[in-house]
Design a protein around this motif. Structure first.
Motif, short mmCIF file in Angstrom:
data_model
loop_
_atom_site.label_atom_id
_atom_site.label_comp_id
_atom_site.label_asym_id
_atom_site.label_seq_id
_atom_site.Cartn_x
_atom_site.Cartn_y
_atom_site.Cartn_z
N ASN A 116 -18.42 42.81 -24.72
CA ASN A 116 -18.16 41.39 -24.49
C ASN A 116 -17.13 41.19 -23.39
O ASN A 116 -16.12 41.91 -23.33
N VAL A 117 -17.39 40.22 -22.54
CA VAL A 117 -16.47 39.88 -21.45
C VAL A 117 -16.27 38.37 -21.44
O VAL A 117 -17.21 37.60 -21.62
N ILE A 118 -15.04 37.94 -21.21
CA ILE A 118 -14.73 36.51 -21.15
C ILE A 118 -15.08 35.95 -19.78
O ILE A 118 -14.74 36.53 -18.74
N VAL A 119 -15.77 34.81 -19.78
CA VAL A 119 -15.98 34.01 -18.57
C VAL A 119 -15.17 32.73 -18.75
O VAL A 119 -15.32 32.02 -19.75
N ARG A 120 -14.32 32.44 -17.78
CA ARG A 120 -13.44 31.26 -17.86
C ARG A 120 -13.80 30.29 -16.75
O ARG A 120 -13.68 30.62 -15.55
N GLY A 121 -14.24 29.10 -17.13
CA GLY A 121 -14.47 28.05 -16.16
C GLY A 121 -13.19 27.26 -15.97
O GLY A 121 -12.64 26.73 -16.94
N VAL A 122 -12.70 27.20 -14.74
CA VAL A 122 -11.41 26.57 -14.48
C VAL A 122 -11.54 25.49 -13.42
O VAL A 122 -12.49 25.47 -12.63
N GLU A 123 -10.59 24.57 -13.42
CA GLU A 123 -10.51 23.57 -12.36
C GLU A 123 -9.68 24.13 -11.21
O GLU A 123 -9.11 25.22 -11.29
N GLU A 124 -9.59 23.34 -10.16
CA GLU A 124 -8.92 23.81 -8.94
C GLU A 124 -7.48 24.22 -9.19
O GLU A 124 -6.97 25.18 -8.59
N ALA A 125 -6.78 23.53 -10.10
CA ALA A 125 -5.37 23.83 -10.36
C ALA A 125 -5.19 25.08 -11.23
O ALA A 125 -4.06 25.50 -11.48
N GLY A 126 -6.31 25.68 -11.67
CA GLY A 126 -6.22 26.85 -12.55
C GLY A 126 -5.45 28.00 -11.93
O GLY A 126 -4.67 28.67 -12.60
N LEU A 127 -5.65 28.22 -10.62
CA LEU A 127 -4.92 29.29 -9.94
C LEU A 127 -3.50 28.89 -9.61
O LEU A 127 -2.59 29.73 -9.62
N GLU A 128 -3.29 27.61 -9.33
CA GLU A 128 -1.93 27.14 -9.06
C GLU A 128 -1.04 27.31 -10.28
O GLU A 128 0.15 27.62 -10.17
N LEU A 129 -1.60 27.13 -11.46
CA LEU A 129 -0.85 27.28 -12.70
C LEU A 129 -0.53 28.74 -13.00
O LEU A 129 0.40 29.02 -13.75
N ARG A 130 -1.32 29.65 -12.45
CA ARG A 130 -1.10 31.09 -12.71
C ARG A 130 -0.87 31.81 -11.38
O ARG A 130 -1.80 32.41 -10.82
N PRO A 131 0.33 31.77 -10.84
CA PRO A 131 0.61 32.41 -9.55
C PRO A 131 0.41 33.93 -9.57
O PRO A 131 0.28 34.54 -8.51
N GLN A 132 0.38 34.53 -10.78
CA GLN A 132 0.15 35.97 -10.84
C GLN A 132 -1.30 36.33 -10.53
O GLN A 132 -1.61 37.50 -10.27
N VAL A 133 -2.19 35.34 -10.58
CA VAL A 133 -3.60 35.59 -10.28
C VAL A 133 -3.81 35.45 -8.77
O VAL A 133 -3.64 34.38 -8.20
N ARG A 134 -4.19 36.57 -8.13
CA ARG A 134 -4.36 36.59 -6.67
C ARG A 134 -5.69 37.23 -6.32
O ARG A 134 -6.03 38.30 -6.83
N VAL A 135 -6.43 36.59 -5.44
CA VAL A 135 -7.68 37.18 -4.94
C VAL A 135 -7.29 38.25 -3.92
O VAL A 135 -6.71 37.95 -2.88
N VAL A 136 -7.61 39.50 -4.23
CA VAL A 136 -7.19 40.62 -3.38
C VAL A 136 -8.32 41.18 -2.53
O VAL A 136 -8.10 41.98 -1.62
N GLU A 137 -9.53 40.75 -2.84
CA GLU A 137 -10.68 41.22 -2.07
C GLU A 137 -11.75 40.12 -2.10
O GLU A 137 -11.98 39.51 -3.13
N GLY A 138 -12.40 39.90 -0.98
CA GLY A 138 -13.39 38.83 -0.92
C GLY A 138 -12.73 37.47 -0.80
O GLY A 138 -11.70 37.31 -0.14
N ARG A 139 -13.28 36.47 -1.45
CA ARG A 139 -12.77 35.10 -1.35
C ARG A 139 -12.85 34.40 -2.70
O ARG A 139 -13.42 34.91 -3.67
N MET A 140 -12.29 33.18 -2.73
CA MET A 140 -12.33 32.35 -3.92
C MET A 140 -13.72 31.74 -4.08
O MET A 140 -14.41 31.49 -3.09
N PHE A 141 -14.14 31.51 -5.32
CA PHE A 141 -15.44 30.86 -5.54
C PHE A 141 -15.38 29.41 -5.05
O PHE A 141 -14.33 28.78 -5.04
#
Length: 390
Positions: A116-141
């Motif tokens: 089982n793997v979690i899929v999380r649907g987030v709004e645009e501010a989802g990444l702003e709220l979690r600064p530890q989450v960084r796209v390190v390869e490729g791009r943002m959806f």
């Protein structure tokens, strides 16, 4: 103060290298297992604790044990995001993210089955709220597209979770356009996509949780009061995001400790008996030497302390060896099923000062239990009978 024949202890221990080594190895194995269990439980807790932030508040349904069990209708979600305690950006929009959390099945790399793997649907501010989450390869959806980004822990373990690959869930194919890292938190074991796209794929008219930043982090009590006063929010509860994920870790960490300690107790019984047999053998082989020590003026308590100290030295040496081997586990990352979310969770073993103290204390107790009775027997030997063994 009782005189203890320290030189005799060292010489006698070195003369029985094989039995001393076997005792030391047995205790080292037990301490290794004991330490590894504690490090595993601590690693799970650290991973989930680092998932949240004290600056954010998460709203979920009161009876929900995890995000996937929580349901918040869109009307209530709108009320929550417009509360006065919610921080707003320069344009006056709430810094919040309504989120849908679902579970999908993915095949592990190497054909090791599915998980089982979690899929999380987030709004645009989802990444702003979690600064530890960084796209390190490729791009943002892209918003409105069937695109996802995969956590670094997912892309290493599951087929189709690499950039350019496509994952099928919710009746459609989703393209992996980026890989993100989240500083070893639980987010590393998730897949993120656009909220509306994920909700539409799973026919969800509601959301699972709402995460937002507070205008003043100290206003949590006022926020809770707002929920209690509003009948439309009676079924929901706000918590600091970090506290929410800490609670998620408690049940799983407790299970790991109980199961691991049960196995450790069985192993420790064997190691303690082994130490006891070794020390009884030492007493039997050194009867004449004990008599000589008594004849030289060493008291019974000196003999008792000498044999007890020998046992404790062996056990602490074994404890340090086991602890040293267990510390190497910090370089490994493993995954297991998170009982709170029923999904895959990647984490690393984590050593702490309290674990070091507990492990060495555990080895000390084994040495004390294993050496006490043989030491008492040695101290009670009659001088005349002991000297006759010469």
């Amino acid at each position: 103060m009782a005189r203890i024949p320290y030189k005799y202890i060292v010489r006698s221990a070195s003369s029985r290298r094989l039995t001393a080594f076997m005792t030391l190895a047995g205790i080292a194995l037990v301490v290794f297992v004991f330490t590894a269990v504690l490090m595993m439980a601590n690693g799970v807790q650290r991973t989930l604790r680092s998932t949240g932030s004290d600056d954010n508040v998460m709203v979920a349904r009161k009876a929900a044990m995890s995000e996937i069990m929580s349901i918040i209708d869109r009307e209530a979600a709108g009320i929550v995001t417009h509360l006065p305690q919610v921080a707003r950006d320069a344009n006056g929009r709430p810094i919040s993210s309504k989120e849908v959390v679902v579970i999908i099945n993915l095949t592990k790399i190497g054909g090791d089955g599915i998980s089982n793997v979690i899929v999380r649907g987030v709004e645009e501010a989802g990444l702003e709220l979690r600064p530890q989450v960084r796209v390190v390869e490729g791009r943002m959806f892209r918003t409105g597209a069937r695109e996802v980004i995969a956590g670094s822990g997912i892309t290493k373990r599951f087929e189709g979770a690499q950039i350019g690959q496509r994952i099928k869930f919710g009746g459609d194919f989703w393209t992996v356009v980026g890989i993100f890292e989240a500083d070893g938190s639980g987010f590393d074991s998730e897949i993120w996509g656009d909220l509306n796209q994920v909700a539409d794929a799973f026919k969800r008219s509601s959301v699972s949780t709402i995460t937002f930043r507070m205008h003043n982090p100290e206003d949590l009590a006022a926020l809770v009061s707002s929920f209690e006063r509003d009948n439309r929010l009676q079924y929901f509860i706000p918590k600091r995001e970090k506290a929410f994920f800490e609670e998620q870790s408690e049940m799983m960490a407790a299970f790991i400790r109980i199961l691991g300690l049960f196995v450790t107790v069985i192993f420790s019984a064997g190691a303690t008996i082994g130490a006891m047999i070794t020390m009884y053998g030492a007493v039997a082989n050194r009867t004449a030497e004990i008599g000589t020590l008594r004849a030289l003026g060493f008291q019974r308590r000196s003999i008792l302390l000498a044999f007890l100290l020998e046992s404790l030295v062996l056990s602490l040496a074994g404890g340090l060896t086991g602890l040293g081997l267990a510390s190497l586990l910090q370089f490994f990352t493993i995954s297991t099923l998170n009982f709170g979310s029923f999904s895959e969770l990647a984490f690393s073993f984590a050593l702490s000062p309290s674990i070091i103290a507990n492990s060495l204390g555990f080895s000390f107790v084994m040495g004390l239990l294993g050496g006490f009775l043989p030491a008492v027997r040695a101290a009670r030997l009659n001088i005349i009978h002991a000297l006759r063994a010469v």
